[in-house]
Design an enzyme around this catalytic site. Structure first.
Site, PDB file in Angstrom:
ATOM      1  N   ARG A 230       0.849  -1.178   0.000  1.00 16.21           N
ATOM      2  CA  ARG A 230       0.000   0.000   0.000  1.00 16.21           C
ATOM      3  C   ARG A 230       0.889   1.234   0.000  1.00 16.21           C
ATOM      4  NH1 ARG A 230      -3.358  -3.105  -1.366  1.00 16.21           N
ATOM      5  NH2 ARG A 230      -5.353  -3.568  -0.361  1.00 16.21           N
ATOM      6  N   GLU A 259      -4.932   6.596  -6.167  1.00 20.85           N
ATOM      7  CA  GLU A 259      -5.148   5.855  -7.410  1.00 20.85           C
ATOM      8  C   GLU A 259      -6.498   6.198  -8.033  1.00 20.85           C
ATOM      9  OE1 GLU A 259      -4.640   1.727  -6.443  1.00 20.85           O
ATOM     10  OE2 GLU A 259      -2.550   1.992  -5.845  1.00 20.85           O
ATOM     11  N   HIS A 277      -1.119  -0.882 -10.147  1.00 21.00           N
ATOM     12  CA  HIS A 277      -1.726  -1.726  -9.110  1.00 21.00           C
ATOM     13  C   HIS A 277      -2.253  -3.033  -9.710  1.00 21.00           C
ATOM     14  CE1 HIS A 277      -3.753  -1.533  -4.891  1.00 21.00           C
ATOM     15  NE2 HIS A 277      -3.359  -2.772  -5.190  1.00 21.00           N
TER      16      HIS A 277
END
Length: 312
Positions: A230, A259, A277
């Site tokens: 993260r 994001e 991601h």
């Protein structure tokens, strides 16, 4: 009567029929607008919610769903799920610990190799017709630090030790007695003992900005940082400054603070490798993730213990 699952995740669509084939009714709400509309219009029908860590489920949303009994989180992280609000209601929370560990570990090693060996820039320059044979460091035989030795961290450690003959060091909340790797007392000590540092710990308040300027300085001018966990675990401002000034040699990142927005400061740096991601995404991982959700749902509604419970 079939159970109704509110689906907030957008990354496992191809495998959601596994739930439907098992008799679950799905309400797909994979955008913020559809999420709000689904909760407003179907609040009384929803028995379960399928979400992921960054999407979470808020206390207000939990309060709006009177029949909600279980929240299933895909992936290991659950930082935006209000566990306290769920606990007050007696709502069970599960996560996807281990379901995508192999995919994430593969991606972590790919990022490490890419940034250390400078693969993206070598590829780009070769396509331009250049022949820049820059000498890059080796990965094999070096010291790897892993922050967070859960399912993903263990999978990374196995690849590093067995495939690349690396010395593996780690930091966890507590030392593990079941691994041969060297435990470091703090992120700072881990960085001091490592050539490369991979972040593999869950997000949330307890891990926020564990990687900051002192840790990056300890990693050093020849050190590389990889984050597949993260973004909140790393101070982005400190990292950008370290990359700009040569405090560390480079970084490879699959996660970002806001994001899908990626800071322009990161995009402008040549010593950074960026991916959107996707570490935990592969057909195998998506199938196994939804299969674990199904097993947790079936166990719960059968009155049996869930496989991967999360507690506040």
């Amino acid at each position: 009567m079939s159970k109704t699952v509110l689906v907030l995740v957008e990354t496992v669509d191809d495998y959601l029929p596994l739930l439907e084939q098992a008799g679950y009714r799905l309400i797909r709400a994979q955008t913020p607008q559809r999420r709000a509309e689904a909760i407003a219009h179907h609040a009384n029908e929803i028995d379960a919610v399928l979400t992921r860590g960054p999407l979470g489920l808020t206390a207000d949303e939990i309060a709006t769903l009177p029949n909600l009994k279980i929240i299933c989180v895909i992936g290991a992280g659950y930082e935006q799920v209000d566990l306290a609000a769920a606990a007050v209601r007696g709502i069970t929370v599960t996560n996807g610990a281990g379901a995508n560990a192999n995919a994430v570990a593969d991606h972590a090693m790919a990022l490490l190799l890419a940034v250390v060996r400078d693969i993206p820039r070598a590829d780009a320059s070769t396509r331009r017709g250049e022949w820049n044979r820059v000498i890059s460091p080796s990965v094999s035989g070096k010291r790897l630090g892993i922050l967070g030795l859960g399912a993903v961290g263990l999978a990374i450690a196995k690849r590093a030790a067995q495939g690349f003959d690396m010395q593996v060091n780690y930091h966890n909340r507590n030392p593990r007695q079941d691994v041969p790797y060297h435990y470091c007392e703090s992120p700072l000590a881990l960085a001091q003992a490592s050539d490369f540092l991979i972040v593999a710990t869950p997000g949330g308040a307890t891990t926020r900005q564990l990687i900051d300027t002192p840790v990056l300085e300890a990693l050093g001018a020849e050190g590389f940082l990889v984050n597949i966990a993260r973004a909140s675990v790393v101070s982005t401002a400190d990292m950008v400054q370290a990359l700009r000034t040569g405090v560390i040699a480079g970084a490879a990142l699959d996660v970002f603070d806001d994001e899908p927005a990626v800071p322009e400061a990161l995009k402008a740096l040549g010593n950074v490798v960026l991916t959107p991601h996707v570490a935990g995404q592969s057909p195998d991982a998506a199938h196994d993730t939804v299969q674990l959700v199904l097993k947790n749902l079936q166990a719960f509604f059968a009155g049996e213990p869930v496989l991967t419970p999360v507690t506040a």
